[in-house]
Write an enzyme that holds these catalytic residues in place. Structure first.
Site, PDB file in Angstrom:
ATOM      1  N   VAL A 166      -4.042   1.238   2.101  1.00 46.36           N
ATOM      2  CA  VAL A 166      -4.355   1.978   3.325  1.00 46.36           C
ATOM      3  C   VAL A 166      -5.549   2.907   3.117  1.00 46.36           C
ATOM      4  O   VAL A 166      -5.860   3.294   1.996  1.00 46.36           O
ATOM      5  CB  VAL A 166      -3.148   2.805   3.828  1.00 46.36           C
ATOM      6  CG1 VAL A 166      -1.970   1.914   4.134  1.00 46.36           C
ATOM      7  CG2 VAL A 166      -2.761   3.872   2.839  1.00 46.36           C
ATOM      8  N   CYS A 167      -6.189   3.236   4.221  1.00 43.32           N
ATOM      9  CA  CYS A 167      -7.256   4.242   4.243  1.00 43.32           C
ATOM     10  C   CYS A 167      -7.176   4.927   5.598  1.00 43.32           C
ATOM     11  O   CYS A 167      -6.142   4.883   6.256  1.00 43.32           O
ATOM     12  CB  CYS A 167      -8.620   3.607   3.991  1.00 43.32           C
ATOM     13  SG  CYS A 167      -9.174   2.501   5.308  1.00 43.32           S
ATOM     14  N   ALA A 168      -8.252   5.536   6.042  1.00 42.50           N
ATOM     15  CA  ALA A 168      -8.229   6.250   7.322  1.00 42.50           C
ATOM     16  C   ALA A 168      -8.181   5.297   8.516  1.00 42.50           C
ATOM     17  O   ALA A 168      -7.407   5.483   9.446  1.00 42.50           O
ATOM     18  CB  ALA A 168      -9.435   7.172   7.433  1.00 42.50           C
ATOM     19  N   THR A 216      -4.321   5.108   8.381  1.00 44.92           N
ATOM     20  CA  THR A 216      -3.456   6.259   8.621  1.00 44.92           C
ATOM     21  C   THR A 216      -3.675   6.848  10.006  1.00 44.92           C
ATOM     22  O   THR A 216      -2.775   7.490  10.552  1.00 44.92           O
ATOM     23  CB  THR A 216      -3.664   7.364   7.557  1.00 44.92           C
ATOM     24  OG1 THR A 216      -5.047   7.699   7.504  1.00 44.92           O
ATOM     25  CG2 THR A 216      -3.193   6.920   6.197  1.00 44.92           C
ATOM     26  N   GLY A 260      -8.995   1.520   8.112  1.00 41.23           N
ATOM     27  CA  GLY A 260      -8.838   0.126   7.721  1.00 41.23           C
ATOM     28  C   GLY A 260     -10.060  -0.469   7.053  1.00 41.23           C
ATOM     29  O   GLY A 260      -9.968  -1.524   6.416  1.00 41.23           O
TER      30      GLY A 260
END
Length: 191
Positions: free
Chosen positions: A65-67, A93, A69
């Protein structure tokens, strides 16, 4: 090479107990809120953590995951090139929080560092304004700074990469302390 799959937030939430979640954002972004149980391994440290991530993927599914995608998609591609099957969280996220799911914050975490996208916008905007101002006050050639940033933004959009983010990720507040990364890798090994 394996192709990463994308999980929606509801599916990821229902499977969270069985997933190894790796958050590839900068440590400051991670401290601002992350999926429950997520381990922070910044994108530029993925190669370093590859053996531990590979072992984790052999024990169960890995969700990256990241902010939003984009970085998790890049991490999934790097891992896939090294034979590690992963999934990414659709929308990152940001989508997780927008759906009302809880974000966890490390104990003792002070203020969060701005997200990488916000840092890039601030830096790009500052350099563009500086180039225009210097071009008006001193010499028109300074406007090439603004043109360079514009070209970089176009390249970033076309390639879905960001050189400025890669540079900003090297700043001290965006870097994990060696001990923190070692602790994260030890936790990954013990899952």
């Amino acid at each position: 090479m394996t192709t990463p799959i994308a999980l929606g937030t509801d599916e990821a939430r229902s499977r969270l107990h069985e997933l190894t979640v790796i958050d590839v954002r900068a440590p400051g972004e991670y401290a601002g809120g992350h999926l429950p149980g997520a381990l922070n391994i910044p994108l530029d440290r993925i190669q370093h953590a590859l053996p531990d991530i590979r072992r984790a993927s052999e024990r169960g599914d890995v969700l990256v995951v990241c902010a939003s995608g984009a970085r998790s998609g890049n991490a999934c591609r790097i891992l896939a090139e090294n034979g590690v099957t992963t999934a990414t969280l659709s929308g990152g996220t940001g989508a997780w929080a927008a759906e009302g799911h809880d974000l966890h914050r490390p104990k003792g975490a002070s203020r969060a560092t701005w997200g990488m996208e916000r840092q890039v916008r601030l830096t790009a905007g500052t350099v563009v304004l500086l180039g225009l101002l210097l071009g008006l006050l001193f010499h028109p050639a300074f406007q090439l700074l603004s043109a360079g940033i514009a070209a970089g933004l176009v390249f970033s959009a076309v390639t879905n990469t960001c050189g400025m983010a890669a540079v900003l990720a090297k700043l001290p507040y965006n870097r994990p302390r060696a001990a923190d990364l070692d602790d994260t890798l030890a936790a990954l090994r013990n899952r």
